[in-house]
Design an enzyme around this catalytic site. Sequence first.
Site, short mmCIF file in Angstrom:
data_model
loop_
_atom_site.label_atom_id
_atom_site.label_comp_id
_atom_site.label_asym_id
_atom_site.label_seq_id
_atom_site.Cartn_x
_atom_site.Cartn_y
_atom_site.Cartn_z
N PHE A 41 0.83 -1.21 0.00
CA PHE A 41 0.00 0.00 0.00
C PHE A 41 0.87 1.27 0.00
O PHE A 41 0.88 2.03 -0.99
CB PHE A 41 -0.95 -0.08 1.21
CG PHE A 41 -1.48 1.22 1.69
CD1 PHE A 41 -2.09 2.10 0.81
CD2 PHE A 41 -1.39 1.57 3.03
CE1 PHE A 41 -2.58 3.32 1.26
CE2 PHE A 41 -1.88 2.77 3.49
CZ PHE A 41 -2.46 3.66 2.60
N THR A 78 1.49 -9.48 1.00
CA THR A 78 0.29 -8.64 1.11
C THR A 78 0.23 -7.60 0.00
O THR A 78 -0.80 -6.96 -0.18
CB THR A 78 0.27 -7.90 2.47
OG1 THR A 78 1.53 -7.24 2.66
CG2 THR A 78 0.02 -8.85 3.61
N LYS A 87 10.74 -12.48 11.64
CA LYS A 87 11.92 -12.69 10.78
C LYS A 87 12.02 -11.57 9.74
O LYS A 87 13.10 -11.08 9.43
CB LYS A 87 11.80 -14.03 10.03
CG LYS A 87 12.23 -15.23 10.81
CD LYS A 87 12.19 -16.43 9.87
CE LYS A 87 12.66 -17.70 10.52
NZ LYS A 87 12.49 -18.86 9.64
N THR A 88 10.88 -11.21 9.19
CA THR A 88 10.88 -10.15 8.16
C THR A 88 11.42 -8.85 8.73
O THR A 88 12.27 -8.19 8.12
CB THR A 88 9.45 -9.95 7.61
OG1 THR A 88 9.06 -11.15 6.93
CG2 THR A 88 9.37 -8.78 6.66
N TYR A 111 4.94 -8.32 15.71
CA TYR A 111 5.06 -7.08 14.94
C TYR A 111 5.75 -6.00 15.78
O TYR A 111 6.77 -5.43 15.37
CB TYR A 111 3.66 -6.64 14.54
CG TYR A 111 3.59 -5.41 13.66
CD1 TYR A 111 3.97 -5.47 12.31
CD2 TYR A 111 3.13 -4.20 14.16
CE1 TYR A 111 3.89 -4.35 11.50
CE2 TYR A 111 3.04 -3.08 13.35
CZ TYR A 111 3.42 -3.15 12.02
OH TYR A 111 3.34 -2.03 11.22
N THR A 156 -2.16 4.83 8.60
CA THR A 156 -2.18 5.50 7.30
C THR A 156 -3.19 4.79 6.41
O THR A 156 -3.38 3.57 6.53
CB THR A 156 -0.76 5.44 6.69
OG1 THR A 156 0.13 6.08 7.61
CG2 THR A 156 -0.67 6.15 5.36
P1 NAD Z 1 1.41 -3.61 3.14
O1 NAD Z 1 1.17 -4.91 3.78
O2 NAD Z 1 0.44 -3.10 2.13
O3 NAD Z 1 2.86 -3.55 2.47
C1 NAD Z 1 3.93 -4.34 2.90
C2 NAD Z 1 4.63 -4.88 1.66
O4 NAD Z 1 5.74 -5.67 2.09
C3 NAD Z 1 3.74 -5.81 0.83
O5 NAD Z 1 3.87 -5.49 -0.53
C4 NAD Z 1 4.28 -7.21 1.13
O6 NAD Z 1 4.05 -8.12 0.09
C5 NAD Z 1 5.74 -6.90 1.37
N1 NAD Z 1 6.42 -7.89 2.21
C6 NAD Z 1 5.99 -8.44 3.37
N2 NAD Z 1 6.89 -9.30 3.84
C7 NAD Z 1 7.92 -9.30 2.97
C8 NAD Z 1 9.15 -9.99 2.90
N3 NAD Z 1 9.51 -10.89 3.83
N4 NAD Z 1 9.98 -9.76 1.83
C9 NAD Z 1 9.63 -8.87 0.87
N5 NAD Z 1 8.46 -8.19 0.87
C10 NAD Z 1 7.62 -8.41 1.91
O7 NAD Z 1 1.57 -2.56 4.34
P2 NAD Z 1 1.72 -0.97 4.32
O8 NAD Z 1 0.55 -0.43 5.03
O9 NAD Z 1 2.05 -0.48 2.97
O10 NAD Z 1 2.99 -0.80 5.28
C11 NAD Z 1 4.28 -0.55 4.75
C12 NAD Z 1 5.26 -0.42 5.90
O11 NAD Z 1 4.87 0.65 6.76
C13 NAD Z 1 5.33 -1.68 6.78
O12 NAD Z 1 6.67 -1.89 7.18
C14 NAD Z 1 4.49 -1.33 7.98
O13 NAD Z 1 4.89 -2.01 9.12
C15 NAD Z 1 4.72 0.17 8.09
N6 NAD Z 1 3.59 0.83 8.77
C16 NAD Z 1 2.41 1.01 8.11
C17 NAD Z 1 1.35 1.61 8.77
C18 NAD Z 1 0.02 1.85 8.10
O14 NAD Z 1 -0.90 2.36 8.74
N7 NAD Z 1 -0.15 1.54 6.83
C19 NAD Z 1 1.49 2.01 10.09
C20 NAD Z 1 2.70 1.79 10.74
C21 NAD Z 1 3.76 1.21 10.05
#
Ligand code: NAD
Length: 311
Positions: A12, A36, A90-91, A144, A174
């Site tokens: 996202f 995701t 792990k990620t 997490y 977000t």
């Molecule tokens: P999302 O799940 O849409 O995006 C995460 C992306 O990471 C996905 O495309 C997924 O396929 C990829 N991914 C997951 N594990 C992976 C791995 N092991 N190797 C490679 N790719 C991998 O989430 P988002 O909302 O876009 O969040 C993006 C980042 O921002 C994340 O790190 C999340 O923790 C952080 N974050 C987001 C929010 C929010 O409200 N959206 C809030 C706090 C932190």
Amino acid sequence: MKRILVTGGAGFIGSHLSERLIKDGHDIICLDNFFTGSKDNIRHLIGNNRFELVRHDVINEYFAEVDQIYNLACPASPVHYQYNPIKTIKTSVMGAINMLGLAKRCHATILQASTSEVYGDPKIHPQPESYRGNVNPIGLRSCYDEGKRCAETLMSDYHRQNNIQVRIARIFNTYGPNMALNDGRVVSNFIIQALKNEPITVYGDGSQTRAFCYVDDMVEGLIKLMNNTIGFTGPVNLGNPQEIKIIDFAKLIIKLTESKSSIVFKPLPSDDPAQREPDISLAREKLNWQPCINVETGLLKTIEYFKKLVC
Ligand code: NAD
Ligand code: UDP
């Protein structure tokens, strides 16, 4: 023009960030394992000669010549990160180690997408960066929260020990287009339920609060943090300080979608934080950043996106 690696670039936030960085004239490597994220989010960028898509898992090493790394790879929705909690931690941890190793080799600046979850169920409100949090280390959300806390530690130690240029963004809730239909977070759940005129599922009594930031504001904040020239590493809160109760958020979504949905109450998930609101004084001071899109405007754009998917 810079060569920029965006891990989680098909997710996202990552997809919006990749699009913006390409518009700004940079070369992007978008790295993702598609857990995701989705190719649909970045389909319009495929074929652009500034954009390269790589299927890769950050728990494994990755080599490329880059100037900057935005480390976003990690599922963000509680439903998704609790699906395989060991993989989630792990990620965060191995992903951070691998990306920091890459930053070290390339002398790249690395930005870590951290989270408001490092504050756990906060006892101080709103949360400043100096607050050390109230996190349950053995609960359902710990994979997490603790993974992200450890990633912050790794960033800080690589900075101290190896002089790596790091940036730590504590991202608060977000929302916006490109959230997955099955994301399970409150914004997508409520909008989809409202558009289908199905009951809106409020967990608990809805008195818990969150503060929602539109994705364009978030991307601007991340880029400002990455490119600041004062060597400001953070951690810095990025989010919208407009706090709202979840029950009022449900009513707002019903109003904006002109939905006939009712509200139903479901059990509150364990360790669900009771309140959350960023103190963004530091971001204002160091980055001259604050959100400029109000919640109603951002939600209307998000509703339009979901309408195309569900109607
Ligand atoms: P999302 O799940 O849409 O995006 C995460 C992306 O990471 C996905 O495309 C997924 O396929 C990829 N991914 C997951 N594990 C992976 C791995 N092991 N190797 C490679 N790719 C991998 O989430 P988002 O909302 O876009 O969040 C993006 C980042 O921002 C994340 O790190 C999340 O923790 C952080 N974050 C987001 C929010 C929010 O409200 N959206 C809030 C706090 C932190
Ligand atoms: N929530 C809710 N109904 C839903 C999904 C979430 O009431 O269908 C609540 C959830 O319990 C939490 C808040 O909305 O209090 C935000 O949840 P989300 O999963 O979006 O993210 P969190 O901020 O908890 O990580």
